[in-house]
Design a protein around this motif. Structure first.
Motif, PDB file in Angstrom:
ATOM      1  N   LYS A 585     -14.838 -33.702   7.232  1.00  0.00           N
ATOM      2  CA  LYS A 585     -15.675 -32.557   7.604  1.00  0.00           C
ATOM      3  C   LYS A 585     -16.233 -32.708   9.015  1.00  0.00           C
ATOM      4  CE  LYS A 585     -17.206 -31.019   3.011  1.00  0.00           C
ATOM      5  NZ  LYS A 585     -18.368 -30.921   2.086  1.00  0.00           N
ATOM      6  N   LYS A 586     -16.718 -33.900   9.329  1.00  0.00           N
ATOM      7  CA  LYS A 586     -17.328 -34.138  10.648  1.00  0.00           C
ATOM      8  C   LYS A 586     -16.281 -34.219  11.754  1.00  0.00           C
ATOM      9  CE  LYS A 586     -21.338 -36.676   8.822  1.00  0.00           C
ATOM     10  NZ  LYS A 586     -21.982 -38.011   8.719  1.00  0.00           N
ATOM     11  N   GLY A 587     -15.116 -34.723  11.424  1.00  0.00           N
ATOM     12  CA  GLY A 587     -14.074 -34.889  12.430  1.00  0.00           C
ATOM     13  C   GLY A 587     -13.990 -36.315  12.931  1.00  0.00           C
ATOM     14  N   ASP A 588     -12.829 -36.691  13.390  1.00  0.00           N
ATOM     15  CA  ASP A 588     -12.569 -38.033  13.903  1.00  0.00           C
ATOM     16  C   ASP A 588     -13.424 -38.282  15.150  1.00  0.00           C
ATOM     17  OD1 ASP A 588     -11.473 -40.357  15.059  1.00  0.00           O
ATOM     18  OD2 ASP A 588      -9.492 -39.907  14.257  1.00  0.00           O
ATOM     19  N   PRO A 589     -14.260 -39.325  15.154  1.00  0.00           N
ATOM     20  CA  PRO A 589     -15.098 -39.582  16.334  1.00  0.00           C
ATOM     21  C   PRO A 589     -14.292 -39.947  17.579  1.00  0.00           C
ATOM     22  CG  PRO A 589     -15.241 -41.407  14.782  1.00  0.00           C
ATOM     23  CD  PRO A 589     -14.510 -40.301  14.081  1.00  0.00           C
ATOM     24  N   TYR A 590     -13.042 -40.357  17.391  1.00  0.00           N
ATOM     25  CA  TYR A 590     -12.194 -40.703  18.528  1.00  0.00           C
ATOM     26  C   TYR A 590     -11.305 -39.531  18.962  1.00  0.00           C
ATOM     27  CZ  TYR A 590     -13.694 -45.519  17.933  1.00  0.00           C
ATOM     28  OH  TYR A 590     -14.447 -46.668  17.848  1.00  0.00           O
ATOM     29  N   TYR A 591     -11.595 -38.362  18.428  1.00  0.00           N
ATOM     30  CA  TYR A 591     -10.890 -37.137  18.807  1.00  0.00           C
ATOM     31  C   TYR A 591     -11.972 -36.152  19.232  1.00  0.00           C
ATOM     32  CZ  TYR A 591      -6.837 -33.914  18.324  1.00  0.00           C
ATOM     33  OH  TYR A 591      -5.794 -33.051  18.545  1.00  0.00           O
ATOM     34  N   ASN A 592     -11.603 -34.967  19.644  1.00  0.00           N
ATOM     35  CA  ASN A 592     -12.585 -33.997  20.118  1.00  0.00           C
ATOM     36  C   ASN A 592     -12.473 -32.723  19.299  1.00  0.00           C
ATOM     37  OD1 ASN A 592     -13.651 -31.726  21.955  1.00  0.00           O
ATOM     38  ND2 ASN A 592     -14.238 -33.529  23.133  1.00  0.00           N
ATOM     39  N   LYS A 593     -13.598 -32.152  18.945  1.00  0.00           N
ATOM     40  CA  LYS A 593     -13.625 -30.973  18.070  1.00  0.00           C
ATOM     41  C   LYS A 593     -12.904 -29.771  18.677  1.00  0.00           C
ATOM     42  CE  LYS A 593     -17.827 -28.721  19.726  1.00  0.00           C
ATOM     43  NZ  LYS A 593     -19.079 -28.086  19.358  1.00  0.00           N
ATOM     44  N   ASN A 594     -12.720 -29.760  19.990  1.00  0.00           N
ATOM     45  CA  ASN A 594     -12.062 -28.636  20.659  1.00  0.00           C
ATOM     46  C   ASN A 594     -10.543 -28.779  20.705  1.00  0.00           C
ATOM     47  OD1 ASN A 594     -14.415 -27.042  21.519  1.00  0.00           O
ATOM     48  ND2 ASN A 594     -14.890 -28.844  22.749  1.00  0.00           N
ATOM     49  N   LEU A 595     -10.010 -29.856  20.100  1.00  0.00           N
ATOM     50  CA  LEU A 595      -8.572 -30.091  20.098  1.00  0.00           C
ATOM     51  C   LEU A 595      -7.962 -29.711  18.753  1.00  0.00           C
ATOM     52  CD1 LEU A 595      -8.584 -33.517  21.971  1.00  0.00           C
ATOM     53  CD2 LEU A 595      -7.865 -31.311  22.899  1.00  0.00           C
ATOM     54  N   SER A 596      -6.699 -29.349  18.795  1.00  0.00           N
ATOM     55  CA  SER A 596      -6.006 -28.841  17.625  1.00  0.00           C
ATOM     56  C   SER A 596      -5.811 -29.904  16.546  1.00  0.00           C
ATOM     57  CB  SER A 596      -4.629 -28.303  18.036  1.00  0.00           C
ATOM     58  OG  SER A 596      -3.853 -27.965  16.912  1.00  0.00           O
ATOM     59  N   LEU A 597      -5.878 -29.488  15.288  1.00  0.00           N
ATOM     60  CA  LEU A 597      -5.574 -30.363  14.157  1.00  0.00           C
ATOM     61  C   LEU A 597      -4.200 -30.066  13.565  1.00  0.00           C
ATOM     62  CD1 LEU A 597      -9.034 -30.508  12.329  1.00  0.00           C
ATOM     63  CD2 LEU A 597      -7.960 -32.278  13.733  1.00  0.00           C
ATOM     64  N   SER A 598      -3.492 -29.123  14.169  1.00  0.00           N
ATOM     65  CA  SER A 598      -2.142 -28.827  13.702  1.00  0.00           C
ATOM     66  C   SER A 598      -1.078 -29.264  14.711  1.00  0.00           C
ATOM     67  CB  SER A 598      -1.993 -27.332  13.403  1.00  0.00           C
ATOM     68  OG  SER A 598      -2.145 -26.562  14.567  1.00  0.00           O
ATOM     69  N   LYS A 599      -1.522 -29.693  15.880  1.00  0.00           N
ATOM     70  CA  LYS A 599      -0.626 -30.247  16.895  1.00  0.00           C
ATOM     71  C   LYS A 599      -0.994 -31.719  17.094  1.00  0.00           C
ATOM     72  CE  LYS A 599       1.008 -26.080  17.870  1.00  0.00           C
ATOM     73  NZ  LYS A 599       2.401 -25.659  17.599  1.00  0.00           N
ATOM     74  N   TRP A 600      -0.083 -32.463  17.660  1.00  0.00           N
ATOM     75  CA  TRP A 600      -0.322 -33.904  17.826  1.00  0.00           C
ATOM     76  C   TRP A 600      -0.198 -34.336  19.294  1.00  0.00           C
ATOM     77  CZ3 TRP A 600       3.043 -31.596  14.437  1.00  0.00           C
ATOM     78  CH2 TRP A 600       4.343 -31.423  14.884  1.00  0.00           C
ATOM     79  N   ASN A 601      -0.433 -33.377  20.205  1.00  0.00           N
ATOM     80  CA  ASN A 601      -0.292 -33.696  21.631  1.00  0.00           C
ATOM     81  C   ASN A 601      -1.555 -33.347  22.425  1.00  0.00           C
ATOM     82  OD1 ASN A 601      -0.132 -30.939  21.390  1.00  0.00           O
ATOM     83  ND2 ASN A 601       1.740 -30.700  22.603  1.00  0.00           N
ATOM     84  N   TYR A 602      -2.703 -33.310  21.754  1.00  0.00           N
ATOM     85  CA  TYR A 602      -3.979 -32.989  22.401  1.00  0.00           C
ATOM     86  C   TYR A 602      -3.990 -31.562  22.947  1.00  0.00           C
ATOM     87  CZ  TYR A 602      -5.438 -37.854  21.924  1.00  0.00           C
ATOM     88  OH  TYR A 602      -5.790 -39.076  21.410  1.00  0.00           O
ATOM     89  N   SER A 603      -3.391 -30.639  22.224  1.00  0.00           N
ATOM     90  CA  SER A 603      -3.470 -29.226  22.584  1.00  0.00           C
ATOM     91  C   SER A 603      -4.859 -28.689  22.257  1.00  0.00           C
ATOM     92  CB  SER A 603      -2.440 -28.413  21.790  1.00  0.00           C
ATOM     93  OG  SER A 603      -1.134 -28.761  22.156  1.00  0.00           O
ATOM     94  N   LEU A 604      -5.266 -27.677  22.991  1.00  0.00           N
ATOM     95  CA  LEU A 604      -6.527 -27.004  22.687  1.00  0.00           C
ATOM     96  C   LEU A 604      -6.464 -26.322  21.327  1.00  0.00           C
ATOM     97  CD1 LEU A 604      -7.259 -25.297  26.112  1.00  0.00           C
ATOM     98  CD2 LEU A 604      -8.725 -26.991  25.007  1.00  0.00           C
ATOM     99  N   LYS A 605      -7.588 -26.324  20.632  1.00  0.00           N
ATOM    100  CA  LYS A 605      -7.698 -25.558  19.402  1.00  0.00           C
ATOM    101  C   LYS A 605      -7.948 -24.100  19.783  1.00  0.00           C
ATOM    102  CE  LYS A 605     -10.190 -27.198  16.035  1.00  0.00           C
ATOM    103  NZ  LYS A 605     -11.407 -27.613  15.273  1.00  0.00           N
ATOM    104  N   PRO A 606      -7.090 -23.182  19.337  1.00  0.00           N
ATOM    105  CA  PRO A 606      -7.325 -21.769  19.671  1.00  0.00           C
ATOM    106  C   PRO A 606      -8.705 -21.321  19.233  1.00  0.00           C
ATOM    107  CG  PRO A 606      -5.148 -22.063  18.704  1.00  0.00           C
ATOM    108  CD  PRO A 606      -5.867 -23.378  18.555  1.00  0.00           C
ATOM    109  N   LYS A 607      -9.293 -20.404  19.966  1.00  0.00           N
ATOM    110  CA  LYS A 607     -10.671 -20.000  19.673  1.00  0.00           C
ATOM    111  C   LYS A 607     -10.804 -19.262  18.352  1.00  0.00           C
ATOM    112  CE  LYS A 607     -13.550 -21.038  21.522  1.00  0.00           C
ATOM    113  NZ  LYS A 607     -14.226 -22.342  21.331  1.00  0.00           N
ATOM    114  N   ASP A 608      -9.663 -18.841  17.757  1.00  0.00           N
ATOM    115  CA  ASP A 608      -9.753 -18.233  16.426  1.00  0.00           C
ATOM    116  C   ASP A 608      -9.866 -19.296  15.343  1.00  0.00           C
ATOM    117  OD1 ASP A 608      -7.212 -19.304  16.224  1.00  0.00           O
ATOM    118  OD2 ASP A 608      -6.175 -17.398  16.306  1.00  0.00           O
ATOM    119  N   GLY A 609      -9.747 -20.585  15.774  1.00  0.00           N
ATOM    120  CA  GLY A 609      -9.968 -21.687  14.848  1.00  0.00           C
ATOM    121  C   GLY A 609      -8.844 -21.938  13.870  1.00  0.00           C
ATOM    122  N   LYS A 610      -7.665 -21.335  14.082  1.00  0.00           N
ATOM    123  CA  LYS A 610      -6.579 -21.454  13.109  1.00  0.00           C
ATOM    124  C   LYS A 610      -5.732 -22.699  13.326  1.00  0.00           C
ATOM    125  CE  LYS A 610      -6.204 -16.501  12.254  1.00  0.00           C
ATOM    126  NZ  LYS A 610      -5.354 -15.294  12.368  1.00  0.00           N
ATOM    127  N   ALA A 611      -5.955 -23.439  14.399  1.00  0.00           N
ATOM    128  CA  ALA A 611      -5.132 -24.620  14.632  1.00  0.00           C
ATOM    129  C   ALA A 611      -5.976 -25.753  15.184  1.00  0.00           C
ATOM    130  CB  ALA A 611      -4.025 -24.284  15.618  1.00  0.00           C
TER     131      ALA A 611
END
Length: 611
Positions: A585-611
């Motif tokens: 729920k909180k997210g990986d402390p070694y990752y950033n909340k603004n990065l995608s959880l459906s990609k594995w190359n440090y892509s931005l998380k779209p602002k609609d929150g779907k990735a």
């Protein structure tokens, strides 16, 4: 973040004489092959373009007005210190305007002007100081260098906290608000830092966001990833003595090291609150302009190691401002290499031969755990291996359970360090054991992982992030081996939440302390769960990309294609979701909340929150 082909029209449109000059410097530094790789990485289009993303990301005017009206229980005074030297008038005004636009009011701007002959700067500074009493400035008699100029600005500060701002950079209007909000929530914070991006041109175009992890000591030793915006208790600044002129050029890297060494509570605000201006003379856009700074950065890392009582060799990498730390092995401890196996003679033979023929470290034993093989070929090979005194054969007669097999073998191992290895791997790095052992011997480190490639020289594992794909996933999968990825993260040493057990070293004492692998996780996520439980004890999990192996990806076990396997996999997912619910729920402390959880190359998380 980049993906796809270079948009050559866009690239050619930027080829000013300065850009061509800069490209030639990089070509000379990297050589043709490395230069081509980096050219692709820099100019490939972003999966989620940052410009529009940033426009949707910034607070609205209504949100900023609401921030201005907030009633504070704890409103610390924040002194923003600026060493100024020959600052272009436009840049100087824009920097001060960014303070005047802050939604948090309890601040002061302390500017040390080291350009006593620059009448234009003096006129502008006087004008702004007359406009707002929070803007204070001091004319220095001469330029004393960036460190001492900054110390002069420190001496002007009267705030509870001090923030560092370069004379040509900008703060987001909510920067100090977010700092104050974090301090109100957690008053015991000693040090804070934020995310940042870069701006260029008259339009202040935003690009290259640096979305950072929470505090990451090994990453800080690889690169000054903290950089901007850095805020620290004024009493801590006084305690450590400010900037040191001996590190001019990397004075902030050294300063950050000395602050975090003394800080009890380091806080990261995952918001883009600092805008680093790029122009021809700035290190943001022209590393060659301050090559001495990278040598100073190397010395800053060396100084940190010395203060921490660590023996380590620091060297430059191919990339400006990035460093490699190698730790010498202390003594000659026995390392137990544990390899589960079923049939797969060809894979196992390739793996074992690579260990025996390539490893420069010699004090190891190999434990092969036989698990229900059926072919005669593998038993012929076992018979051959039994003649080697370094190899021991164990038998696990129960159904396949990766965790149980490795726990069983660990109980039979004689080594002080356990090195778990898949049977379908092949060693590339001769010093692989020394590289892992040097880190694993540190008191603060529990686990060390490696960089793994598929047989086609694309990445199979460059660290693991919690939350990717739902539970956890490897980073930079399928990226070409030569590439280094977002902020070079595929190729630099850093702390992570987890690494794969396809090649993982752990202190035996820590393995026993957490009672080994979780046997409820027979196939999937057992290494992730293991790493997280070691992290709970306060130990670091280090990703070391200088340990390289091929990993031919579990060919001997088949795919998850039967109903039973699918059911088992779903149960393991559910196990992880329950055990690590808070972290997911909180997210990986070694990752950033603004990065995608459906990609594995440090892509931005779209602002609609779907990735």
């Amino acid at each position: 973040m980049p993906n796809g082909k270079i948009q050559w029209g866009r690239l050619l449109g930027r080829l000013s004489p300065y850009t061509i000059q800069k490209g030639l410097r990089y070509l000379k530094h990297y050589g043709p092959k490395e230069f081509w790789v980096r050219l692709h990485e820099r100019f490939e289009p972003e999966e989620v373009p940052y410009g529009p993303w940033y426009e949707a990301y910034v607070p609205t005017r209504e949100e900023l007005e609401k921030q201005k009206k907030r009633k504070w229980k704890y409103a610390p005074k924040i002194s923003v210190v600026v060493p100024a030297y020959q600052t272009p008038e436009k840049f100087l005004c824009q920097m001060m305007d960014s303070l005047l636009e802050q939604t948090y009011e309890n601040w002061e701007l302390c500017i040390a002007d080291a350009s006593p002959e620059n009448a234009s700067m003096e006129y502008v500074l006087k004008e702004y100081a007359a406009r707002d009493s929070r803007i204070r400035w001091k004319k220095l008699e001469k330029n004393m260098g960036i460190a001492e100029n900054t110390n002069q600005a420190f001496a002007m500060a009267s705030g509870d906290f001090v923030g560092l701002l370069d004379h040509d950079d900008l703060l987001a209007p909510n920067a100090l608000y977010e700092i104050a909000a974090a301090l109100e929530k957690e008053p015991d914070i000693d040090v804070l830092y934020t995310d940042e991006d870069k701006v260029r041109g008259d339009s202040l175009e935003h690009f290259q966001p640096h979305l950072k992890p929470d505090f990451n000591l090994d990453l800080l030793r690889s690169n000054n990833y903290i950089c901007h915006f850095f805020v620290v208790k004024r009493t801590l600044v006084e305690q450590i003595g400010g900037f040191l002129a001996a590190f001019d050029g990397a004075q902030d890297h050294d300063f950050i090291f000395r602050c975090v060494e003394q800080a009890k509570h380091i806080h990261h605000i995952p918001e883009i609150l600092y805008h680093w201006r790029t122009h021809q003379s700035s290190t943001a856009d022209n590393p060659d302009s301050k090559l001495y700074a990278f040598e100073a950065g190397k010395r800053a890392v060396e100084a940190n190691l010395k203060r921490c009582g660590l023996k380590g060799k620091v060297s430059h990498t191919k990339d400006y401002g990035f460093y490699r730390v190698t730790y010498p092995v202390q003594g000659n401890p026995l390392v137990s290499i544990i390899i589960p196996n079923k049939d797969a003679r060809e894979d196992l033979e390739k793996c074992v031969n690579s260990i025996l023929t390539k490893s420069t470290y010699k004090n190891f034993e190999i434990l092969i755990v036989e698990n229900n093989s059926t072919g005669s070929e593998i038993f012929d090979y076992y018979k051959k291996l039994s003649q080697n005194p370094r190899v021991r054969l164990l038998r696990w007669k129960h159904p396949f359970n990766y965790s149980a097999i490795n726990n069983y073998a660990a109980g039979k191992a004689k080594g002080e360090y356990l090195l778990f290895l898949n049977n379908d791997t092949e060693i590339i790095t001769p010093e692989w054991i020394e590289e892992m052992l040097g880190f694993c011997q540190r008191k603060d480190t529990g686990i060390v992982g490696a960089k793994l490639y598929y047989g086609n020289n694309t990445i199979q594992h460059a660290g693991t992030v919690i939350g990717i794909g739902g539970i956890a996933g490897h980073m930079f999968v399928d990226m070409d081996r030569e590439r280094s990825g977002y902020m070079h993260k595929a190729s630099i040493i850093q702390d992570l939440s987890a690494v794969t057990a396809a090649c993982m070293m752990v202190k035996r004492s820590i393995f026993e302390q957490v009672h080994g692998f979780e046997e409820e996780l027979a196939v999937a996520f057992n290494d992730v769960d293991f790493c997280l439980r070691v992290r709970q004890l306060g130990y670091l999990v280090v990703y070391n990309p200088y340990v390289e192996l091929y990993h031919y990806e579990s060919k001997s076990r088949g795919t998850e294609d039967s109903k039973e396997k699918v059911r088992r996999f779903q149960s393991e997912i559910e196990f992880m979701r329950c055990r690590w619910e808070d972290l997911l729920k909180k997210g990986d402390p070694y990752y950033n909340k603004n990065l995608s959880l459906s990609k594995w190359n440090y892509s931005l998380k779209p602002k609609d929150g779907k990735a």
